[in-house]
Design an enzyme around this catalytic site. Structure first.
Site, PDB file in Angstrom:
ATOM      1  N   SER A  31       4.279   2.408   8.113  1.00 28.05           N
ATOM      2  CA  SER A  31       3.872   1.333   7.209  1.00 28.05           C
ATOM      3  C   SER A  31       5.084   0.806   6.465  1.00 28.05           C
ATOM      4  CB  SER A  31       2.869   1.846   6.183  1.00 28.05           C
ATOM      5  OG  SER A  31       1.599   1.962   6.734  1.00 28.05           O
ATOM      6  N   ASP A  68      -0.375  -7.657   1.568  1.00 22.92           N
ATOM      7  CA  ASP A  68       0.177  -6.298   1.553  1.00 22.92           C
ATOM      8  C   ASP A  68       1.703  -6.339   1.640  1.00 22.92           C
ATOM      9  OD1 ASP A  68       0.373  -3.554   1.630  1.00 22.92           O
ATOM     10  OD2 ASP A  68      -0.299  -3.345   3.706  1.00 22.92           O
ATOM     11  N   HIS A  79       0.824  -1.220   0.000  1.00 21.71           N
ATOM     12  CA  HIS A  79       0.000   0.000   0.000  1.00 21.71           C
ATOM     13  C   HIS A  79       0.854   1.264   0.000  1.00 21.71           C
ATOM     14  CE1 HIS A  79       0.267  -0.114   4.577  1.00 21.71           C
ATOM     15  NE2 HIS A  79       0.470   1.163   4.326  1.00 21.71           N
TER      16      HIS A  79
END
Length: 263
Positions: A207, A113, A65
């Site tokens: 992230s 992901d 992402h």
């Protein structure tokens, strides 16, 4: 404290922003985590930052992402950093020439992901820039295991980003906790980490950073669970290890050492 995904003035707030935030941690000892990578991600109209980690001199692992933006996406990796607002002599800034997103990655629910980034040139392995081993297919973490996450993300709910690398210790939770909070949670490919509604957690800008347990990367900061700040959901690296190895062979069929160069 950690960086899930940094969004500033001109940045677009994506649906998963806010997950994996690290609040209530501590500043890491400078260069104590030499595998950490700071990712600058840009397209024509937007910019974000994420975390990542060096697994081979020519390859960085992160969350899909982080690079999931429209149009041509330019990614630059900074290695060897502690304070990302300074030009430290230890830093190496290297462009990414290839982004390999898992073919079954889902933007909607952040399944699979994971992304593998090929660097334009091999990183120079030094005391401040080193690789980290990843969990193998048969290895797994268990509820109660204490792991560490690090990054340059928010240091508070006021959305203040950290200049220096921060870290926090988080406990692996029973799968049932995340399953009860989210129907999208998948045991096989995800890890449930952090106590429910804890005051210590991972944050935007973090992230893509690693969940390190026993000196190995076992997870990748992905998203929050069921719309909550915690627990966090991490991509389970061991599940994707065969895919990672296969793609690394596509980067280079020669064995590439993570040992310091002799020159």
């Amino acid at each position: 404290m950690l960086l899930l995904l940094l969004l500033t003035n001109a940045f677009v707030l994506l649906p998963w922003a806010g997950a994996g935030r690290i609040i209530g941690g501590r500043e890491a000892e400078a260069h104590s985590r030499p595998y950490m990578a700071y990712l600058e991600v840009k397209n024509k109209t937007n910019s974000t930052v994420c975390g990542g980690f060096l697994i081979r001199p020519d390859a960085v692992l992160s969350a899909a992402h982080c690079v999931d933006m429209k149009g041509t996406v330019k990614v630059t990796v900074i290695l060897g950093a502690h304070n990302v607002r300074k030009q430290e002599q230890s830093q190496q800034k290297i462009p990414v020439v290839k982004k390999v997103i898992h073919p079954e990655y889902s933007r909607k629910d952040l399944k699979n992901d994971i992304v593998l980034l090929k660097l334009k040139e091999k990183a120079n392995i030094t005391k401040n820039v080193q690789c980290i081993s990843i969990a193998e297919n048969h290895e797994c973490v268990r509820a109660g295991d204490l792991c560490t996450v690090s990054g340059w993300g928010w240091t508070s709910k006021k959305k203040v980003l950290s200049d220096v690398l921060m870290e926090v210790d988080l406990e692996v939770q029973n799968e049932e906790m995340c399953e009860e909070l989210s129907s999208k949670y998948q045991r096989q490919s995800m890890i449930c980490v952090g106590e429910e509604d804890s005051k210590t957690l991972a944050a935007p800008g973090d992230s893509g950073g690693p969940l390190v347990c026993n000196e190995k990367a076992h997870g990748i900061v992905s998203h929050g669970c069921g719309g909550r700040l915690s627990p966090d959901v991490f991509t389970r690296i061991s599940h994707f290890e065969p895919w990672i190895r296969k793609k690394l062979k596509g980067f280079s069929r020669k064995s590439i050492s993570c040992s310091p160069s002799s020159d």
